[in-house]
Design a protein around this motif. Structure first.
Motif, short mmCIF file in Angstrom:
data_model
loop_
_atom_site.label_atom_id
_atom_site.label_comp_id
_atom_site.label_asym_id
_atom_site.label_seq_id
_atom_site.Cartn_x
_atom_site.Cartn_y
_atom_site.Cartn_z
N CYS A 283 -7.79 -3.81 -4.37
CA CYS A 283 -6.52 -4.12 -3.71
C CYS A 283 -6.23 -3.08 -2.62
O CYS A 283 -5.49 -2.12 -2.85
N PRO A 284 -6.79 -3.26 -1.43
CA PRO A 284 -6.63 -2.26 -0.38
C PRO A 284 -5.22 -2.17 0.22
O PRO A 284 -4.96 -1.28 1.03
N GLY A 285 -4.35 -3.08 -0.15
CA GLY A 285 -2.98 -3.02 0.34
C GLY A 285 -2.11 -2.05 -0.44
O GLY A 285 -0.94 -1.85 -0.09
N PHE A 286 -2.67 -1.46 -1.48
CA PHE A 286 -1.94 -0.51 -2.32
C PHE A 286 -2.72 0.80 -2.36
O PHE A 286 -3.93 0.79 -2.57
N VAL A 287 -2.03 1.93 -2.20
CA VAL A 287 -2.70 3.22 -2.34
C VAL A 287 -2.38 3.86 -3.68
O VAL A 287 -2.87 4.94 -4.00
N ALA A 288 -1.57 3.20 -4.50
CA ALA A 288 -1.26 3.67 -5.84
C ALA A 288 -1.19 2.45 -6.77
O ALA A 288 -0.61 1.42 -6.42
N ASP A 289 -1.79 2.58 -7.94
CA ASP A 289 -1.77 1.47 -8.89
C ASP A 289 -0.35 1.21 -9.38
O ASP A 289 0.47 2.13 -9.52
N CYS A 290 -0.06 -0.06 -9.66
CA CYS A 290 1.29 -0.48 -10.02
C CYS A 290 1.19 -1.74 -10.88
O CYS A 290 0.09 -2.16 -11.26
N LEU A 291 2.32 -2.34 -11.17
CA LEU A 291 2.33 -3.56 -11.98
C LEU A 291 1.45 -4.64 -11.36
O LEU A 291 0.69 -5.32 -12.06
N GLU A 292 1.52 -4.78 -10.05
CA GLU A 292 0.81 -5.85 -9.39
C GLU A 292 -0.72 -5.70 -9.48
O GLU A 292 -1.44 -6.68 -9.55
N THR A 293 -1.20 -4.46 -9.47
CA THR A 293 -2.65 -4.25 -9.55
C THR A 293 -3.12 -4.18 -10.99
O THR A 293 -4.15 -4.76 -11.35
N LEU A 294 -2.38 -3.47 -11.84
CA LEU A 294 -2.84 -3.21 -13.20
C LEU A 294 -2.63 -4.38 -14.15
O LEU A 294 -3.40 -4.56 -15.10
N GLU A 295 -1.59 -5.17 -13.91
CA GLU A 295 -1.33 -6.29 -14.81
C GLU A 295 -1.77 -7.62 -14.18
O GLU A 295 -2.58 -8.35 -14.75
N TYR A 313 -16.15 -9.29 -14.97
CA TYR A 313 -15.03 -9.06 -14.04
C TYR A 313 -14.70 -7.58 -14.02
O TYR A 313 -14.52 -6.96 -15.07
N HIS A 314 -14.62 -6.99 -12.84
CA HIS A 314 -14.26 -5.59 -12.71
C HIS A 314 -13.08 -5.45 -11.75
O HIS A 314 -13.10 -6.02 -10.65
N TYR A 315 -12.08 -4.69 -12.17
CA TYR A 315 -11.01 -4.28 -11.25
C TYR A 315 -11.31 -2.86 -10.82
O TYR A 315 -11.53 -1.97 -11.66
N ILE A 316 -11.33 -2.61 -9.51
CA ILE A 316 -11.57 -1.28 -8.97
C ILE A 316 -10.21 -0.63 -8.68
O ILE A 316 -9.43 -1.16 -7.88
N PRO A 317 -9.87 0.48 -9.35
CA PRO A 317 -8.54 1.09 -9.19
C PRO A 317 -8.22 1.46 -7.75
O PRO A 317 -9.11 1.60 -6.90
N CYS A 318 -6.94 1.65 -7.48
CA CYS A 318 -6.48 2.07 -6.16
C CYS A 318 -6.92 3.51 -5.87
O CYS A 318 -7.47 4.20 -6.74
N LEU A 319 -6.62 3.97 -4.69
CA LEU A 319 -7.02 5.32 -4.28
C LEU A 319 -6.34 6.39 -5.12
O LEU A 319 -6.93 7.43 -5.40
N ASN A 320 -5.09 6.16 -5.48
CA ASN A 320 -4.34 7.09 -6.33
C ASN A 320 -4.46 8.53 -5.82
O ASN A 320 -4.03 8.83 -4.73
#
Length: 363
Positions: A283-295, A313-320
């Protein structure tokens, strides 16, 4: 108009420079009681929902706020961290790391770094008030949204500008509109994906999922869709991907209006139905993980993909708090602070103070 009371000013006091990171926001707790006022503020924003106010007021207060707080609270509880909401935790960490980076890269030019949320706490007005009391006369407003959207960056700017209309002595202000194609941001995002592939292997398809917006926002001139497409293209080029190896899509559709497409849910279902062995989503539109990315993406997206027939299926975390991202962020900030970090020397400030006192100043 009555302006806010200004802090007591003392001649000879050096003016401070500050960076204010802005993010979307979060409820204070994963409970319906905490989620309801957060959703009321968020969904009540006319930049977020652009339909006639009276009609939307009845929909929001008569239907949505009677149902959605409980549903959202369950989702928040599933991703809540011991320290609190992931978005707030990561944003606070980013602010602290940015402060350290700036001290290291510009040791003779101290810069204060704070963060605020468009909705929820800490609020933008409360942090601007804090900066006023700390004599921050030059403020760089840095929304943490890579791509500009009126419903995100625009509304954050609204609150900042509206709050400054209440001040008598308005600070100098600079804003960062977007950084969707900033080389450091692109490089850090691409390296984040490479690091995941080094540990877990490569997928059959990389899905770059961005937050969605109604189609009419594009038709009315919002640059968001174009900036998302450019970000996706630059990341793909950095990863040396062919066009058939990745897809740009949009998540979080709400209501019956047509939104910008393709929808992430439809993409994942289609890939699953094609028996795609493995899909990675970032999710390159987010630089920090949140409800929208994690859930929504990491959890719901996986269910949609596998139920449709997909395998892995793999989710790649945000830059954080990645070091390369923090290095890029500090560089971006320093570029925008150019010319602001030259303060008078102590001897000059003392001369200024003495002259003011001699002319009758009380401080």
């Amino acid at each position: 108009m009555t302006y806010l009371t200004e802090p007591t000013f003392s001649h000879g006091t050096p003016e401070k420079c500050a960076v204010l990171l802005l993010n979307l926001g979060t409820p204070d707790a994963p409970t319906p009681q905490a989620v309801k006022p957060y959703l009321r503020e968020f969904l009540g924003d006319p930049r977020v929902v652009e339909i006639p106010r009276l009609i939307w007021w009845f929909i929001l207060n008569g239907i949505i706020l009677n149902v959605r707080p409980k549903q959202s609270a369950i989702k928040y509880a599933s991703i809540w961290m011991p320290e609190g909401s992931p978005l707030k935790v990561h944003t606070e960490r980013q602010a602290n790391l940015l402060r350290d980076q700036l001290k290291e890269r510009a040791p003779d030019m101290p810069v204060e770094v704070h963060y605020a949320m468009r909705y929820g706490n800490p609020s933008i007005p409360s942090v601007l008030h804090e900066l006023k009391t700390r004599n921050c006369q030059r403020i760089l407003i840095m929304p943490m949204y890579p791509q500009y959207a009126a419903s995100a960056t625009g509304t954050a700017f609204d609150v900042v500008f509206n709050e400054l209309t209440k001040q008598r002595n308005i600070p100098a202000l600079r804003t960062v509109k977007h950084f969707h194609d900033h080389p450091g941001y692109i490089a850090a995002t691409a390296q984040n994906i490479r690091d995941h592939w080094t540990l877990h292997g490569r997928p059959d398809k990389l899905v770059m999922s961005f937050h969605g917006l109604p189609r009419y926002t594009l038709d009315k001139g919002d640059p968001y869709h174009c900036e998302c497409q450019k970000t996706g293209r630059l990341i793909a080029e950095a990863l040396h991907l062919d066009t058939d190896q990745y897809i740009v899509s949009f998540q979080s559709r709400f209501g019956r209006t047509e939104w910008i497409q393709p929808y992430t849910t439809a993409v994942l279902k289609e890939l699953g139905m094609k028996k795609t062995r493995r899909v990675d989503v970032v999710c390159p539109g987010f630089v920090a993980d949140c409800l929208e990315t994690l859930e929504e993406i990491a959890m719901e997206g996986q269910v949609e993909f596998k139920q449709a027939g997909g395998e892995e299926y793999h989710y790649i975390p945000c830059l954080n708090e990645r070091p390369d991202w923090m290095q890029a962020l500090s560089g971006l900030v320093l570029d925008n602070l150019y010319g602001w970090l030259d303060n008078p020397q102590p001897a000059q400030l003392e001369q200024s103070r003495l002259r003011a006192l001699a002319m009758g100043a009380s401080h």
